[in-house]
Design a protein around this motif. Structure first.
Motif, PDB file in Angstrom:
ATOM      1  N   LEU A  63      28.307   9.293  23.004  1.00 34.43           N
ATOM      2  CA  LEU A  63      27.541  10.358  22.536  1.00 34.43           C
ATOM      3  C   LEU A  63      27.503  10.424  21.143  1.00 34.43           C
ATOM      4  N   ASP A  64      26.179  10.170  20.412  1.00 34.69           N
ATOM      5  CA  ASP A  64      25.789  10.377  19.243  1.00 34.69           C
ATOM      6  C   ASP A  64      25.693  11.955  18.944  1.00 34.69           C
ATOM      7  N   GLY A  65      26.947  12.561  18.159  1.00 39.84           N
ATOM      8  CA  GLY A  65      26.713  13.852  18.116  1.00 39.84           C
ATOM      9  C   GLY A  65      26.837  14.139  16.908  1.00 39.84           C
ATOM     10  N   THR A 109      29.024  15.781   8.376  1.00 40.83           N
ATOM     11  CA  THR A 109      28.164  15.902   6.952  1.00 40.83           C
ATOM     12  C   THR A 109      26.914  16.695   6.966  1.00 40.83           C
ATOM     13  N   LYS A 110      26.203  16.365   8.086  1.00 40.13           N
ATOM     14  CA  LYS A 110      25.100  17.330   8.014  1.00 40.13           C
ATOM     15  C   LYS A 110      25.174  18.675   8.244  1.00 40.13           C
ATOM     16  N   ASN A 111      26.655  19.311   8.624  1.00 37.48           N
ATOM     17  CA  ASN A 111      26.901  20.651   8.659  1.00 37.48           C
ATOM     18  C   ASN A 111      28.086  20.796   7.803  1.00 37.48           C
ATOM     19  N   GLY A 128      27.161   8.627   9.727  1.00 40.00           N
ATOM     20  CA  GLY A 128      26.941   8.679  11.224  1.00 40.00           C
ATOM     21  C   GLY A 128      26.693   7.195  11.535  1.00 40.00           C
ATOM     22  N   THR A 129      25.765   6.586  10.824  1.00 39.21           N
ATOM     23  CA  THR A 129      25.588   4.965  11.453  1.00 39.21           C
ATOM     24  C   THR A 129      26.838   4.225  11.628  1.00 39.21           C
ATOM     25  N   ALA A 130      27.940   4.494  10.641  1.00 42.85           N
ATOM     26  CA  ALA A 130      29.056   3.903  10.701  1.00 42.85           C
ATOM     27  C   ALA A 130      29.722   4.091  12.134  1.00 42.85           C
TER      28      ALA A 130
HETATM   29  C1  LIG Z   1      21.092  11.662  15.510  1.00 45.34           C
HETATM   30  C2  LIG Z   1      21.444  10.831  14.016  1.00 45.34           C
HETATM   31  N1  LIG Z   1      22.616  10.185  14.333  1.00 45.34           N
HETATM   32  C3  LIG Z   1      22.859   9.564  13.490  1.00 45.34           C
HETATM   33  C4  LIG Z   1      22.441   9.538  12.151  1.00 45.34           C
HETATM   34  C5  LIG Z   1      23.400   8.744  10.943  1.00 45.34           C
HETATM   35  O1  LIG Z   1      23.862   9.369  10.135  1.00 45.34           O
HETATM   36  P1  LIG Z   1      24.157   8.823   8.590  1.00 45.34           P
HETATM   37  O2  LIG Z   1      22.868   9.067   7.923  1.00 45.34           O
HETATM   38  O3  LIG Z   1      25.152   9.529   8.136  1.00 45.34           O
HETATM   39  O4  LIG Z   1      24.460   7.373   8.726  1.00 45.34           O
HETATM   40  C6  LIG Z   1      21.716  10.531  11.680  1.00 45.34           C
HETATM   41  C7  LIG Z   1      21.331  10.619  10.537  1.00 45.34           C
HETATM   42  O5  LIG Z   1      20.198  11.191  10.146  1.00 45.34           O
HETATM   43  C8  LIG Z   1      21.279  11.167  12.793  1.00 45.34           C
HETATM   44  O6  LIG Z   1      19.998  12.219  12.757  1.00 45.34           O
END
Ligand SMILES: Cc1ncc(COP(=O)(O)O)c(C=O)c1O
Length: 344
Positions: free
Chosen positions: A174-176, A207-209, A63-65
């Motif tokens: 949007l950070d989804g 990934t979280k889901n 998600g960070t990427a």
């Molecule tokens: C809202 C949100 N955005 C982005 C991320 C980043 O995801 P990743 O840990 O896969 O880099 C997270 C991770 O917890 C998150 O909660």
């Protein structure tokens, strides 16, 4: 002692349907680096699910990427990204966007319920020294849906924010990371909560889901997508065996699997929150999706830990509980029993 996992949806495993999709894609050989038919099929599916015939998709591994690549493709190095004070991009990504964006600045915007509001966004605009080259210029509005504290924006709220941003020349991101949980909670379509509400680029979490280190950038803006072609490669996210990420994302989006998994997580949280409310536990957030920040005295938290409940301590007196697609009704019952015992 058996434990009950409520630390994070990242602690959950991989959904069986997604493991099966990886195994099914594991036949023969295909061309590498995303030029494969599975990745082409993913793009067609994303276009259909998001009802956008020109959407482009870039699988990445975190998600960070997804966030840092999206935002750095949307913002010039002298620009600023506006986001809520609690946004993951601002607080928990070690300034990855600033690094990939060549110095892009991130500015926090206030707002109750962990959401930006038209008046707080207007205040941030009013505080900007537009056209002054001594100051970064806002170029992107980024919001987390659901928010980092488990609340959600309505579709109308998103549309109002993106419209205000667009008037000032800002694009919308949007950070989804948990978008499926928000879609289920709102009962809206993926298109309604994204491009139809003025969103240009989505970091689509999986990934979280239930996925295995597979996320996607879904881009509705061709100019940004053209940037992403090169930026994803330079950042090491054009993976050679992309077909296995694409196969996961196809399984994730097929037959609404993503919404079904998120719905389980949301329902388990709804039950947990209702039970905790009955026990008199106070909440920091309204648990609209699968995250709850609960007011729990530190001694009670210690008792809960002793009982096998796994959770994060956020600050003195506040713990975070997160359900996932893997959380069972039995987990919820046992968690509530632990709370009842710890509270005496
Ligand atoms: C809202 C949100 N955005 C982005 C991320 C980043 O995801 P990743 O840990 O896969 O880099 C997270 C991770 O917890 C998150 O909660």
């Amino acid at each position: 002692m058996t434990t009950i996992e409520l630390r994070s949806d990242n602690a959950a495993g991989v959904a069986p349907e997604i493991i099966a999709a990886v195994a099914a894609a594991n036949t023969g050989s295909v061309i590498a680096y995303g030029a494969d038919p599975v990745t082409a099929q993913l793009e067609a599916l994303v276009r259909s699910v998001f009802e956008h015939p020109a959407a482009r998709v870039f699988p990445v591994t975190s998600g960070t990427a997804a966030n840092a690549l999206s935002l750095s493709s949307m913002c010039p190095p002298w620009g600023a990204v506006l986001c809520h004070d609690t946004a993951h991009i601002l607080n928990s990504e070690a300034a990855a966007t600033s690094m990939l964006g060549g110095g892009v600045l991130m500015r926090g915007v206030a707002g109750t319920d962990f959401r930006m509001h038209p008046d707080t966004l207007a205040a941030a605009f009013a505080a900007t020294r537009w056209g002054d080259n001594h100051h970064s210029q806002p170029r992107v509005l980024s919001f987390t849906q659901p928010t980092d504290m488990g609340t959600i924006y309505s579709v109308a709220e998103i549309a109002a924010l993106t419209a205000a941003a667009r008037e000032r020349g800002l694009r919308a991101h949007l950070d989804g990371a948990r978008l499926a949980n928000a879609i289920v909670a709102l009962g809206c379509s993926p298109a309604d909560v994204t491009w139809r509400a003025g969103v240009d680029v989505v970091s689509l979490g999986a990934t979280k889901n239930g996925a295995l280190s597979a996320e996607a950038i879904v881009c509705f803006d061709d100019a940004v997508a053209d940037e992403l072609v090169y930026r994803t490669k330079r950042a090491g996210h054009v993976t050679s065996k992309m077909r296995f990420q694409s196969a996961q994302l196809i399984a994730y989006l097929t037959d609404d699997l993503w919404l079904g998994l998120a719905s389980v997580a949301n329902q388990r949280m709804a039950r947990l929150a209702a039970g905790l409310g009955d026990l008199g536990v106070g909440f920091v957030n309204r648990p609209d999706v699968n995250m709850l920040f609960a007011e729990v005295a530190d001694e009670v938290a210690t008792e809960l830990e002793r009982s096998g409940l796994l959770f994060y301590r956020i600050r003195p007196g506040v713990i975070r509980l997160v359900t996932s697609w893997q959380t069972t009704d039995d987990d919820v019952d046992r968690a509530l029993a632990s709370f009842a015992a710890a509270l005496g």
